[in-house]
Design a protein around this motif. Structure first.
Motif, PDB file in Angstrom:
ATOM      1  N   LEU A  29     -82.442 -68.831  81.632  1.00  0.00           N
ATOM      2  CA  LEU A  29     -81.695 -67.919  82.489  1.00  0.00           C
ATOM      3  C   LEU A  29     -81.752 -68.461  83.908  1.00  0.00           C
ATOM      4  CD1 LEU A  29     -80.326 -65.129  83.050  1.00  0.00           C
ATOM      5  CD2 LEU A  29     -82.635 -64.235  83.413  1.00  0.00           C
ATOM      6  N   LEU A  30     -80.606 -68.705  84.515  1.00  0.00           N
ATOM      7  CA  LEU A  30     -80.568 -69.226  85.875  1.00  0.00           C
ATOM      8  C   LEU A  30     -80.802 -68.092  86.866  1.00  0.00           C
ATOM      9  CD1 LEU A  30     -77.608 -71.785  85.804  1.00  0.00           C
ATOM     10  CD2 LEU A  30     -80.063 -72.270  85.894  1.00  0.00           C
ATOM     11  N   ASP A  90     -94.586 -59.353  84.821  1.00  0.00           N
ATOM     12  CA  ASP A  90     -93.642 -60.260  84.175  1.00  0.00           C
ATOM     13  C   ASP A  90     -94.375 -61.517  83.720  1.00  0.00           C
ATOM     14  OD1 ASP A  90     -90.709 -59.453  84.133  1.00  0.00           O
ATOM     15  OD2 ASP A  90     -91.257 -58.911  86.181  1.00  0.00           O
ATOM     16  N   PHE A  91     -93.912 -62.067  82.600  1.00  0.00           N
ATOM     17  CA  PHE A  91     -94.458 -63.306  82.056  1.00  0.00           C
ATOM     18  C   PHE A  91     -93.272 -64.220  81.776  1.00  0.00           C
ATOM     19  CE2 PHE A  91     -97.619 -65.096  78.693  1.00  0.00           C
ATOM     20  CZ  PHE A  91     -98.093 -66.012  79.628  1.00  0.00           C
ATOM     21  N   LEU A  92     -93.070 -65.202  82.652  1.00  0.00           N
ATOM     22  CA  LEU A  92     -91.917 -66.088  82.579  1.00  0.00           C
ATOM     23  C   LEU A  92     -92.366 -67.500  82.233  1.00  0.00           C
ATOM     24  CD1 LEU A  92     -90.076 -64.951  85.859  1.00  0.00           C
ATOM     25  CD2 LEU A  92     -89.837 -63.992  83.561  1.00  0.00           C
ATOM     26  N   ALA A  93     -91.461 -68.260  81.664  1.00  0.00           N
ATOM     27  CA  ALA A  93     -91.691 -69.686  81.417  1.00  0.00           C
ATOM     28  C   ALA A  93     -90.673 -70.473  82.230  1.00  0.00           C
ATOM     29  CB  ALA A  93     -91.542 -70.009  79.927  1.00  0.00           C
ATOM     30  N   SER A  94     -91.084 -71.633  82.717  1.00  0.00           N
ATOM     31  CA  SER A  94     -90.172 -72.492  83.478  1.00  0.00           C
ATOM     32  C   SER A  94     -90.602 -73.939  83.327  1.00  0.00           C
ATOM     33  CB  SER A  94     -90.143 -72.101  84.956  1.00  0.00           C
ATOM     34  OG  SER A  94     -91.433 -72.184  85.530  1.00  0.00           O
ATOM     35  N   ARG A  95     -89.637 -74.849  83.452  1.00  0.00           N
ATOM     36  CA  ARG A  95     -89.945 -76.274  83.299  1.00  0.00           C
ATOM     37  C   ARG A  95     -90.444 -76.878  84.596  1.00  0.00           C
ATOM     38  NH1 ARG A  95     -85.354 -75.701  79.708  1.00  0.00           N
ATOM     39  NH2 ARG A  95     -86.083 -76.073  77.567  1.00  0.00           N
ATOM     40  N   ARG A  96     -90.294 -76.149  85.692  1.00  0.00           N
ATOM     41  CA  ARG A  96     -90.852 -76.525  86.994  1.00  0.00           C
ATOM     42  C   ARG A  96     -91.445 -75.275  87.624  1.00  0.00           C
ATOM     43  NH1 ARG A  96     -90.988 -81.885  87.847  1.00  0.00           N
ATOM     44  NH2 ARG A  96     -90.937 -81.540  90.094  1.00  0.00           N
ATOM     45  N   GLU A 317     -84.366 -72.333  88.321  1.00  0.00           N
ATOM     46  CA  GLU A 317     -83.707 -72.143  89.603  1.00  0.00           C
ATOM     47  C   GLU A 317     -82.397 -72.925  89.654  1.00  0.00           C
ATOM     48  OE1 GLU A 317     -86.470 -71.654  93.268  1.00  0.00           O
ATOM     49  OE2 GLU A 317     -87.310 -73.291  92.096  1.00  0.00           O
ATOM     50  N   ASN A 318     -81.435 -72.388  90.403  1.00  0.00           N
ATOM     51  CA  ASN A 318     -80.270 -73.182  90.778  1.00  0.00           C
ATOM     52  C   ASN A 318     -80.709 -74.213  91.810  1.00  0.00           C
ATOM     53  OD1 ASN A 318     -77.972 -72.018  89.373  1.00  0.00           O
ATOM     54  ND2 ASN A 318     -78.461 -70.162  90.519  1.00  0.00           N
ATOM     55  N   GLU A 319     -80.085 -75.371  91.799  1.00  0.00           N
ATOM     56  CA  GLU A 319     -80.452 -76.399  92.772  1.00  0.00           C
ATOM     57  C   GLU A 319     -80.261 -75.916  94.204  1.00  0.00           C
ATOM     58  OE1 GLU A 319     -78.490 -80.059  92.061  1.00  0.00           O
ATOM     59  OE2 GLU A 319     -79.298 -80.337  90.054  1.00  0.00           O
ATOM     60  N   GLU A 320     -79.260 -75.049  94.418  1.00  0.00           N
ATOM     61  CA  GLU A 320     -78.977 -74.601  95.791  1.00  0.00           C
ATOM     62  C   GLU A 320     -80.068 -73.684  96.329  1.00  0.00           C
ATOM     63  OE1 GLU A 320     -76.192 -73.170  93.319  1.00  0.00           O
ATOM     64  OE2 GLU A 320     -76.469 -75.319  93.007  1.00  0.00           O
ATOM     65  N   THR A 321     -80.772 -72.969  95.446  1.00  0.00           N
ATOM     66  CA  THR A 321     -81.758 -71.993  95.902  1.00  0.00           C
ATOM     67  C   THR A 321     -83.192 -72.489  95.773  1.00  0.00           C
ATOM     68  OG1 THR A 321     -81.785 -70.957  93.709  1.00  0.00           O
ATOM     69  CG2 THR A 321     -80.260 -70.051  95.350  1.00  0.00           C
ATOM     70  N   ALA A 322     -83.385 -73.638  95.125  1.00  0.00           N
ATOM     71  CA  ALA A 322     -84.738 -74.146  94.922  1.00  0.00           C
ATOM     72  C   ALA A 322     -85.372 -74.538  96.256  1.00  0.00           C
ATOM     73  CB  ALA A 322     -84.714 -75.352  93.982  1.00  0.00           C
ATOM     74  N   LEU A 323     -86.650 -74.189  96.404  1.00  0.00           N
ATOM     75  CA  LEU A 323     -87.389 -74.555  97.599  1.00  0.00           C
ATOM     76  C   LEU A 323     -88.015 -75.932  97.426  1.00  0.00           C
ATOM     77  CD1 LEU A 323     -89.258 -71.212  98.402  1.00  0.00           C
ATOM     78  CD2 LEU A 323     -87.315 -72.177  99.625  1.00  0.00           C
TER      79      LEU A 323
END
Length: 330
Positions: A29-30, A90-96, A317-323
């Motif tokens: 989910l983006l 919340d318990f989320l998974a992410s690749r970064r 994350e979207n590339e535009e919003t990634a910190l």
């Protein structure tokens, strides 16, 4: 002793389930910052299903420092009620890793607006919402270096200021209330730990209690680790980052387990198969050191029960919003 335990740690505890990584070919989910309707709702990942559960704690079961002269007397007693209460997990998974994940949540609570009649009853110096994010790696730890980023899980506690906590912080009579306000002022002035070595940045302290360790049938090494470190407070420095919203609406503390010492990362990795059977109390406070900062008081506390990584929501994350990556002071 620690080096001996490291050498004896298995890749996984024999009492745990076989751990299968969550990550595969699923589309995430983006996340977006645009529009309230498009943001995540606190608790949207629904980790409390299939036997899992969570419950907010008032903080009074945690034992914290009291004066006078704690450095000599080492006296502790149960904390007063925490300033914040847990309203969602919340318990989320992410690749970064996803720093400042609060940007992607709709943190305006409908229930809270109904409770206050839509009026602003906030204490201006203190954020109404407080988030704690534990960033937990899914990959095996390396001995010589920390990978620093990669596939992992994001355990997020959403807290909201209680009426009592709001009153205590507005009056700022207790040592703990004064200390927390000074801590916020330091963050507001310095802009985050990556930009300053302010001494107050070193004070956040977590307490984690494994409540059902006797039921888990842990192996010898994990039993020894539990006996040594269970419920022992630890400073989250320097592997933490603070994010205070420009409008002061929320404070987020990200605790980056990816950057923990090898022994700590090895413990977390080898315990993964037991996580879905564990009941864990998690609390956070700001460490008091001098008498005028005493007694310590919990900021927030919660218990999580038998959370399964299989119930995670995969996000990106979207590339535009990634910190950009945060650099931490050693």
């Amino acid at each position: 002793m620690i080096s001996k335990l490291i050498s004896m740690l298995p890749d996984s505890d024999p009492s745990g389930d076989d751990f299968e990584s969550f990550f595969g070919d699923a589309e995430p989910l983006l996340l977006t910052k645009k529009g309230t309707l498009n943001k995540l709702k606190p608790g949207q990942s629904k980790p409390d299903r299939d036997g899992s559960d969570w419950k907010g704690l008032d903080g009074t079961t945690f034992v914290t420092r009291i004066g006078p002269d704690y450095a000599r007397n080492k006296t502790k007693k149960p904390s007063k009620q925490a300033f914040y209460s847990c309203e969602a997990v919340d318990f989320l998974a992410s690749r970064r890793k996803i720093p400042n994940i609060g940007r992607y949540f709709d943190l305006g609570s409908t229930a809270e607006k109904k409770k206050t009649g839509g009026k602003n009853q906030s204490c201006k110096a203190v954020p109404e919402v407080f988030l704690i994010q534990f960033q937990i790696p899914d990959y095996a730890p390396a001995i010589m270096t920390s990978q620093g980023d990669g596939e992992g899980y994001n355990l997020i506690f959403h807290y909201r200021l209680t009426d009592k906590g709001r009153k205590e912080l507005k009056e700022a009579k207790s040592g703990a209330a004064k200390l927390f306000i000074r801590f916020l002022q330091a963050i507001r002035a310095g802009g985050g730990p990556q930009n300053s070595d302010h001494s107050l940045y070193l004070r956040p302290k977590a307490i984690m209690r494994l409540m059902n360790h006797e039921e888990l049938g842990l192996g010898f090494v994990h039993r020894k680790i539990c006996e040594t470190f269970n419920a022992k407070p630890f400073l989250t420095r320097p592997e933490h980052t603070f994010h205070l919203a420009p409008d002061n609406s929320y404070l987020e503390i990200d605790i980056d387990v990816h950057l923990f010492k090898y022994f700590q990362r090895r413990c977390v990795h080898s315990f993964r198969g037991n996580f879905n059977k564990s009941i864990i109390d998690v609390g956070i406070t700001i460490e008091s050191q001098d008498d005028d900062e005493m007694p310590e008081q919990m900021l927030g506390a919660c218990t999580i029960s038998k959370f399964s990584h299989k119930n995670c929501l995969l996000v990106a994350e979207n590339e535009e919003t990634a910190l950009p990556p945060v650099t931490h002071n050693s």
